[in-house]
Design a protein around this motif. Structure first.
Motif, PDB file in Angstrom:
ATOM      1  N   GLN A  42       0.828  -1.203   0.000  1.00  0.00           N
ATOM      2  CA  GLN A  42       0.000   0.000   0.000  1.00  0.00           C
ATOM      3  C   GLN A  42       0.863   1.253   0.000  1.00  0.00           C
ATOM      4  N   GLN A  43       1.928   1.252   0.798  1.00  0.00           N
ATOM      5  CA  GLN A  43       2.817   2.412   0.838  1.00  0.00           C
ATOM      6  C   GLN A  43       3.540   2.612  -0.492  1.00  0.00           C
ATOM      7  N   ILE A  44       3.894   1.519  -1.152  1.00  0.00           N
ATOM      8  CA  ILE A  44       4.578   1.600  -2.442  1.00  0.00           C
ATOM      9  C   ILE A  44       3.665   2.191  -3.503  1.00  0.00           C
ATOM     10  N   GLU A  45       2.370   1.876  -3.414  1.00  0.00           N
ATOM     11  CA  GLU A  45       1.435   2.269  -4.461  1.00  0.00           C
ATOM     12  C   GLU A  45       0.689   3.559  -4.157  1.00  0.00           C
ATOM     13  N   ARG A  79     -12.777  -1.835  -6.064  1.00  0.00           N
ATOM     14  CA  ARG A  79     -12.240  -2.488  -4.864  1.00  0.00           C
ATOM     15  C   ARG A  79     -11.018  -3.345  -5.157  1.00  0.00           C
ATOM     16  N   VAL A  80     -10.554  -3.342  -6.390  1.00  0.00           N
ATOM     17  CA  VAL A  80      -9.389  -4.163  -6.743  1.00  0.00           C
ATOM     18  C   VAL A  80      -8.166  -3.725  -5.953  1.00  0.00           C
ATOM     19  N   GLN A  81      -7.967  -2.409  -5.833  1.00  0.00           N
ATOM     20  CA  GLN A  81      -6.820  -1.923  -5.066  1.00  0.00           C
ATOM     21  C   GLN A  81      -6.914  -2.347  -3.610  1.00  0.00           C
ATOM     22  N   GLU A  82      -8.115  -2.258  -3.048  1.00  0.00           N
ATOM     23  CA  GLU A  82      -8.319  -2.727  -1.673  1.00  0.00           C
ATOM     24  C   GLU A  82      -7.957  -4.197  -1.553  1.00  0.00           C
ATOM     25  N   LEU A  83      -8.360  -4.985  -2.541  1.00  0.00           N
ATOM     26  CA  LEU A  83      -8.043  -6.412  -2.557  1.00  0.00           C
ATOM     27  C   LEU A  83      -6.533  -6.629  -2.543  1.00  0.00           C
ATOM     28  N   LEU A  84      -5.822  -5.959  -3.428  1.00  0.00           N
ATOM     29  CA  LEU A  84      -4.392  -6.168  -3.559  1.00  0.00           C
ATOM     30  C   LEU A  84      -3.638  -5.719  -2.323  1.00  0.00           C
ATOM     31  N   TRP A  85      -4.113  -4.659  -1.661  1.00  0.00           N
ATOM     32  CA  TRP A  85      -3.414  -4.149  -0.492  1.00  0.00           C
ATOM     33  C   TRP A  85      -3.528  -5.080   0.710  1.00  0.00           C
ATOM     34  N   GLN A  86      -4.375  -6.091   0.612  1.00  0.00           N
ATOM     35  CA  GLN A  86      -4.426  -7.084   1.689  1.00  0.00           C
ATOM     36  C   GLN A  86      -3.146  -7.913   1.751  1.00  0.00           C
TER      37      GLN A  86
END
Length: 384
Positions: A175-178, A269-276
């Motif tokens: 998440q911090q990287i993106e 919500r794809v970004q939310e998914l990936l940040w998991q």
């Protein structure tokens, strides 16, 4: 594969349901492991005593050639390139056999069979509690379309390692990287290429390597490989597991097609998914002068489609010929052949546990996603 295609089930569901080793042919998506091409060579192989050998996670039991199902019909000439690849970095006690192999001139299947039977012995591999049954899954090398520079559609970067990766442990999260901040500043100028979809990037990161069909700024195209160069030391968490825990997917829907369908229905919500998954993998670019060669496995040699497997090195040392007895995915047709133990993965743990390298392209991707079969294995070893 084209950028609109995604990773097969075998490459994304590593911890999806915390699957253990199965003694019967299971159904459903294959569990997934994060590839570990940075692991080092095993230094443990030693001559085995006639009574067998107790390894940390396996027991090798003396067996006979006649015990190998299908031994007499395997096309050993198709296995030979995998053995020759392993002989490029031979470890004891394989040096002598590799030297003898170099003297063989274009052997046919029968000659190879005699060569092996004269020089090797067979050990059935069992768990420490004497269970000869285990699990076969599959993996593959992704092929993703990419551009050297960002375009209107390709805006997801693949990075090489940041300069301060070794000094800051753990490094920033996914998440911090993106998101704008110190991590983005540290990675500026370290972009290798850009892909269309963040799920394509996740495919490459989970598998640890992949092929890019790369478009250069002048419009020319070339095929390159991105290989594992490091990660941010953050924990790996399965996005598929998160979807299950959130009730977004039912257990029967927890396949890669189900995850893709969820992403299409929930684009915001794809970004939310990936940040998991806070784990983030960095790459190095490598030339691909010979597209017929697979990525290097943990043994340090190129993997051979259909003839290389990933194993637990505490059960079977790298460089060992292994006879597998299983079935083809979604079929009762036997999958019985000689393969080489040349790779490993974080989910490949246990005595009778193997990950079958299918290769690259659409069909290997599909086969890898379908592979979750009952398995028995035998190890071949130089005569004492």
């Amino acid at each position: 594969m084209h950028s609109s295609r995604y990773l097969a089930a075998s490459a994304l569901l590593a911890a999806l349901a915390g699957c253990g080793l199965l003694a019967t042919r299971p159904e459903g998506p294959a569990p997934v492991e994060q590839r570990r091409p940075d692991l080092k060579l095993s230094t443990e192989p030693v001559p085995l005593p006639p009574g067998g050998l107790a390894r940390p996670r396996a027991h090798w039991i003396p067996a006979a050639w006649g015990e190998l199902p299908g031994w007499g019909v395997d096309r050993l000439s198709e296995w030979l390139p995998a053995l020759r690849a392993g002989c490029a970095v031979p470890v004891d006690p394989w040096v002598a056999l590799c030297s003898q192999l170099a003297a063989l001139k274009a052997p046919d299947d029968a000659a190879l069979r005699r060569f092996l039977e004269d020089r090797l012995v067979v050990y059935r591999v069992e768990s420490p509690d004497a269970n000869p049954e285990g699990l076969l899954t599959g993996y593959f090398e992704p092929l993703v379309a990419a551009s050297r520079k960002p375009t209107a559609t390709r805006r997801v970067p693949l990075y090489t390692v940041p300069a301060d990766l070794a000094q800051r442990k753990p490094w920033y999260t996914r998440q911090q990287i993106e998101t704008p901040g110190a991590a983005a500043v540290a990675l500026k100028g370290r972009e290798i290429a850009y892909v269309d979809d963040p799920l394509d990037a996740l495919v490459l990161q989970i598998q640890g390597s992949g092929r890019l069909r790369l478009t250069e700024p002048d419009g020319s195209e070339k095929l390159v490989r991105v290989a594992f160069a490091g990660h941010n030391d953050q924990p790996y968490r399965s996005v598929g597991r998160w979807l299950l825990d959130q009730g977004e997917l039912k257990p029967g829907e927890a396949s890669w097609p189900g995850i893709k369908d969820w992403a299409r229905r929930n684009p915001r919500r794809v970004q939310e998914l990936l940040w998991q998954n806070p784990r983030y993998v960095f790459f190095r670019e490598e030339p691909l002068p010979d597209p017929s060669l697979g990525p290097k496995g943990a043994q340090g040699v190129p993997l051979t489609p259909g003839r290389s497997i990933a194993v637990d090195p505490q059960s079977i040392p790298y460089g060992t010929p292994v006879w597998i007895d299983s079935t083809e995915p979604l079929s009762t047709r036997p999958l019985q052949r000689l393969v080489m133990a040349q790779d490993t993965g974080s989910a490949i743990v246990g005595a009778v546990r193997a990950d079958f390298f299918w290769g690259w392209g659409d069909e290997p991707e599909a086969q890898a996603g379908r592979t979750k079969q009952a398995l028995r294995v035998w190890a071949l070893w130089p005569r004492p």
